[in-house]
Enzyme design. Structure first.
Site, PDB file in Angstrom:
ATOM      1  CG  HIS A  28      42.379  42.565  29.432  1.00  0.00           C
ATOM      2  ND1 HIS A  28      41.253  41.928  29.902  1.00  0.00           N
ATOM      3  CD2 HIS A  28      42.256  42.577  28.070  1.00  0.00           C
ATOM      4  CE1 HIS A  28      40.491  41.557  28.875  1.00  0.00           C
ATOM      5  NE2 HIS A  28      41.080  41.941  27.757  1.00  0.00           N
ATOM      6  CG  ASP A  57      32.643  39.235  33.885  1.00  0.00           C
ATOM      7  OD1 ASP A  57      32.840  39.677  35.040  1.00  0.00           O
ATOM      8  OD2 ASP A  57      31.531  39.045  33.392  1.00  0.00           O
ATOM      9  CG  LEU A  87      45.827  31.839  48.474  1.00  0.00           C
ATOM     10  CD1 LEU A  87      44.409  31.592  48.990  1.00  0.00           C
ATOM     11  CD2 LEU A  87      45.950  33.285  47.975  1.00  0.00           C
TER      12      LEU A  87
HETATM   13  C1  FPP Z   1      37.298  39.214  30.641  1.00  0.00           C
HETATM   14  O1  FPP Z   1      36.947  40.571  30.536  1.00  0.00           O
HETATM   15  C2  FPP Z   1      38.694  39.035  31.009  1.00  0.00           C
HETATM   16  C3  FPP Z   1      39.542  38.233  30.322  1.00  0.00           C
HETATM   17  C4  FPP Z   1      39.121  37.445  29.168  1.00  0.00           C
HETATM   18  C5  FPP Z   1      40.970  38.111  30.684  1.00  0.00           C
HETATM   19  C6  FPP Z   1      41.392  38.214  32.126  1.00  0.00           C
HETATM   20  C7  FPP Z   1      42.807  37.806  32.194  1.00  0.00           C
HETATM   21  C8  FPP Z   1      43.857  38.590  32.444  1.00  0.00           C
HETATM   22  C9  FPP Z   1      43.710  40.027  32.803  1.00  0.00           C
HETATM   23  C10 FPP Z   1      45.228  37.991  32.303  1.00  0.00           C
HETATM   24  C11 FPP Z   1      46.057  38.030  33.531  1.00  0.00           C
HETATM   25  C12 FPP Z   1      45.574  37.058  34.543  1.00  0.00           C
HETATM   26  C13 FPP Z   1      46.178  36.761  35.712  1.00  0.00           C
HETATM   27  C14 FPP Z   1      45.576  35.713  36.580  1.00  0.00           C
HETATM   28  C15 FPP Z   1      47.421  37.424  36.173  1.00  0.00           C
HETATM   29  P1  FPP Z   1      36.204  40.991  29.217  1.00  0.00           P
HETATM   30  O2  FPP Z   1      37.227  41.395  28.241  1.00  0.00           O
HETATM   31  O3  FPP Z   1      35.280  39.887  28.830  1.00  0.00           O
HETATM   32  O4  FPP Z   1      35.399  42.232  29.651  1.00  0.00           O
HETATM   33  P2  FPP Z   1      33.822  42.398  29.490  1.00  0.00           P
HETATM   34  O5  FPP Z   1      33.217  41.364  30.389  1.00  0.00           O
HETATM   35  O6  FPP Z   1      33.625  43.785  29.950  1.00  0.00           O
HETATM   36  O7  FPP Z   1      33.560  42.205  28.034  1.00  0.00           O
END
Ligand code: FPP
Length: 184
Positions: free
Chosen positions: A42, A25, A136
């Site tokens: 992201h 997050d 891993l």
């Molecule tokens: C949360 O941050 C993050 C996500 C919902 C998505 C994370 C997933 C990826 C980046 C996709 C790729 C993954 C891999 C394993 C290669 P948020 O948007 O909730 O940010 P915030 O906590 O600041 O609101």
């Protein structure tokens, strides 16, 4: 890097964790602080994770779970869900050879059948290509919810009981663990 230093110190001290789990997050906040679009956050999240996967593999952590996309995340705006699915697909596509050469085994938890077909295909091919690797374990939580995981286990056990293939007395912690997705 900071991650490398921390894990190297833990190894020195003889308390290297066997399993590390990361909740991905803060991507949105990272981008907001810099006046950038959420998707830039992201992308940055993927960069950090790449480094962590590499360090974990080198230092000898057994398993790394990445909480990449939760069941709740489906409620995000369509454009964001779709951008995340594309990012996931692209990242796996770009990294698979590298992961495979580093002996990483890709696994998943969650209801991956709910992913868009092209994303699912990429995920399944990563699992398949790396299934005999011994390094891993990179466990991707995708369309994952811990409550649903528990509920699925309960259903499985209830079904066995109703078909009289197990008795209630057989249910202990170990038996329950073995009914979860995280069991091999
Ligand atoms: C949360 O941050 C993050 C996500 C919902 C998505 C994370 C997933 C990826 C980046 C996709 C790729 C993954 C891999 C394993 C290669 P948020 O948007 O909730 O940010 P915030 O906590 O600041 O609101």
């Amino acid at each position: 890097s900071k991650c490398e230093k921390l894990l190297a110190e833990a190894r020195e001290a003889g308390n290297l964790p066997r399993h590390i789990a990361i909740i991905m997050d803060g991507n949105g906040r990272w981008a907001k602080e810099r006046g950038m679009p959420r998707i830039a956050g992201h992308n940055q999240g993927v960069k950090s994770v790449k480094e962590i996967v590499e360090v974990c593999g080198e230092i000898g952590v057994e398993a790394l779970t990445l909480y990449a996309f939760s069941q709740e995340n489906w409620k995000r705006p369509t454009w964001e869900v779709s951008a995340l699915m594309k990012l996931l697909m692209r990242t796996i596509h770009n990294e698979i050879d590298n992961l495979n050469s580093k002996n990483v085994r890709v696994k998943t938890i969650g209801h991956i059948e709910l992913l868009p077909p092209e994303t699912l295909k990429q995920v399944q091919s990563a699992i398949d290509i790396t299934k005999n690797n011994t390094g891993l374990v990179l466990n991707l939580a995708l369309s994952y919810s811990s409550r649903i995981e528990i509920m699925d286990a309960v259903k499985k056990i209830a079904k066995n009981i109703s078909q009289k293939s197990i008795s209630i007395e057989k249910i202990d912690e170990e038996f329950f663990s073995k009914s979860l997705d995280t069991w091999d």
